[in-house]
Design a protein around this motif. Sequence first.
Motif, mmCIF file in Angstrom:
data_model
loop_
_atom_site.group_PDB
_atom_site.id
_atom_site.type_symbol
_atom_site.label_atom_id
_atom_site.label_comp_id
_atom_site.label_asym_id
_atom_site.label_seq_id
_atom_site.Cartn_x
_atom_site.Cartn_y
_atom_site.Cartn_z
ATOM 1 N N CYS A 69 0.817 -1.222 0.000
ATOM 2 C CA CYS A 69 0.000 0.000 0.000
ATOM 3 C C CYS A 69 0.847 1.267 0.000
ATOM 4 N N THR A 70 1.917 1.251 -0.786
ATOM 5 C CA THR A 70 2.777 2.410 -0.988
ATOM 6 C C THR A 70 3.105 2.504 -2.473
ATOM 7 N N VAL A 71 3.643 3.669 -2.888
ATOM 8 C CA VAL A 71 4.056 3.811 -4.286
ATOM 9 C C VAL A 71 5.257 2.908 -4.552
ATOM 10 N N GLY A 72 6.289 3.034 -3.701
ATOM 11 C CA GLY A 72 7.484 2.216 -3.853
ATOM 12 C C GLY A 72 7.256 0.804 -3.337
ATOM 13 N N PHE A 73 7.928 -0.145 -3.973
ATOM 14 C CA PHE A 73 7.813 -1.542 -3.530
ATOM 15 C C PHE A 73 9.203 -2.186 -3.466
ATOM 16 N N PRO A 92 0.037 3.134 -6.860
ATOM 17 C CA PRO A 92 0.774 4.137 -7.639
ATOM 18 C C PRO A 92 0.239 5.557 -7.551
ATOM 19 N N PHE A 93 -0.983 5.737 -7.041
ATOM 20 C CA PHE A 93 -1.550 7.090 -6.963
ATOM 21 C C PHE A 93 -1.565 7.633 -5.540
ATOM 22 N N PHE A 94 -0.937 6.895 -4.628
ATOM 23 C CA PHE A 94 -0.900 7.308 -3.225
ATOM 24 C C PHE A 94 -0.009 8.532 -3.048
ATOM 25 N N CYS A 95 -0.501 9.509 -2.364
ATOM 26 C CA CYS A 95 0.220 10.693 -1.849
ATOM 27 C C CYS A 95 1.002 11.478 -2.904
ATOM 28 N N LEU A 96 0.534 11.492 -4.134
ATOM 29 C CA LEU A 96 1.230 12.267 -5.165
ATOM 30 C C LEU A 96 1.237 13.757 -4.829
ATOM 31 N N GLU A 97 0.089 14.267 -4.393
ATOM 32 C CA GLU A 97 0.016 15.683 -4.033
ATOM 33 C C GLU A 97 0.894 15.986 -2.821
ATOM 34 N N GLU A 98 0.854 15.092 -1.838
ATOM 35 C CA GLU A 98 1.578 15.340 -0.585
ATOM 36 C C GLU A 98 3.088 15.323 -0.801
ATOM 37 N N VAL A 99 3.598 14.340 -1.545
ATOM 38 C CA VAL A 99 5.055 14.255 -1.724
ATOM 39 C C VAL A 99 5.556 15.410 -2.583
#
Length: 330
Positions: A69-73, A92-99
Amino acid sequence: MKIAVIGQPSAEVDALKSANVDVMYGAGRGEDEVIATCVDADIVMCYGLSPFTEKVFASLPRLRFLQQCTVGFDWVDVDAATRHHVIVANSPFFCLEEVSDHAVMLIMASARKLHHHIAAAAEHGWSRVKTIERIGAIHRIKGQTLGFVAFGKIARLTAEKMSGFGMTYLAYDPYLTQDQVKPWNVTLVTLDELCRQSDFISMHALLNDSTRKMFGEPQFRAMKPTAMFVNTSRGGTVDEDALARALRDGWIAGAGLDVLTQEPPDPNNPILKEPNALVLPHTAGYSVEAMADNRAQTVEQVRRVVSGEWPTVCVNPDVRAHARHSPARV
């Protein structure tokens, strides 16, 4: 069917429970703990950075699907998963705005030497003279060059958010063409050219075998002594010994880091002692909205697998021919 969750309980995950689906929560700080938590699981949802190695996959004979459940694996041995017939998906769409927000913050904080301002205020109180003495030279951002190492979703959002500052953009990304990055007014260059020309460098590469320690002594030595290095990707993309020397010996002016190779870091990590390094505890992905979106998106992938479908995201598509999961609809 049993679902093991490495992470905090949530209403979204609990909603997966039914007469045929059992949800259990556990921990995953090391291989043995992951195995103990997941040994009876058909599906695993991992909301952190837990090791899924050859040993782990070999010890989970029922596992069909791992939802990382993260972008990186980079903590998942994808080849081992494929050998053991396990489907792996990331988020892949997790926390794009935040990072991307965080990258902008670290670029700005480094440019304006925010941590030096805070340290001076703590030591001297309201003193403009003492603060300027502490921070040293600060230069106008307009007209400077921002270089991106990798130019994917987060880097593109960062470029959009920095567009009002009148900077020149460069990027190193061997997987893209100039036409593909043209909408962001980015010029593709070699990594060496990027290091030599940039006033700020923002690392956005995913961590894998080809990017591990990709930024090391040659790159730091090529940078301007006035340049700043920012990393919101993964600590392992950087040779930290080289970064520590670059900060200590003045090859570069400073660094803004949200990630390190070892997290939590060794207290003796020399980077933590460098006054020109602003180091944060891997919080770039956090916001209330990001956490809620991630739970909803990853639960939906698990729901598809429970229903006999393929997930819409799969990082090891070669597993399709021999996966333990046999979907009714492909």
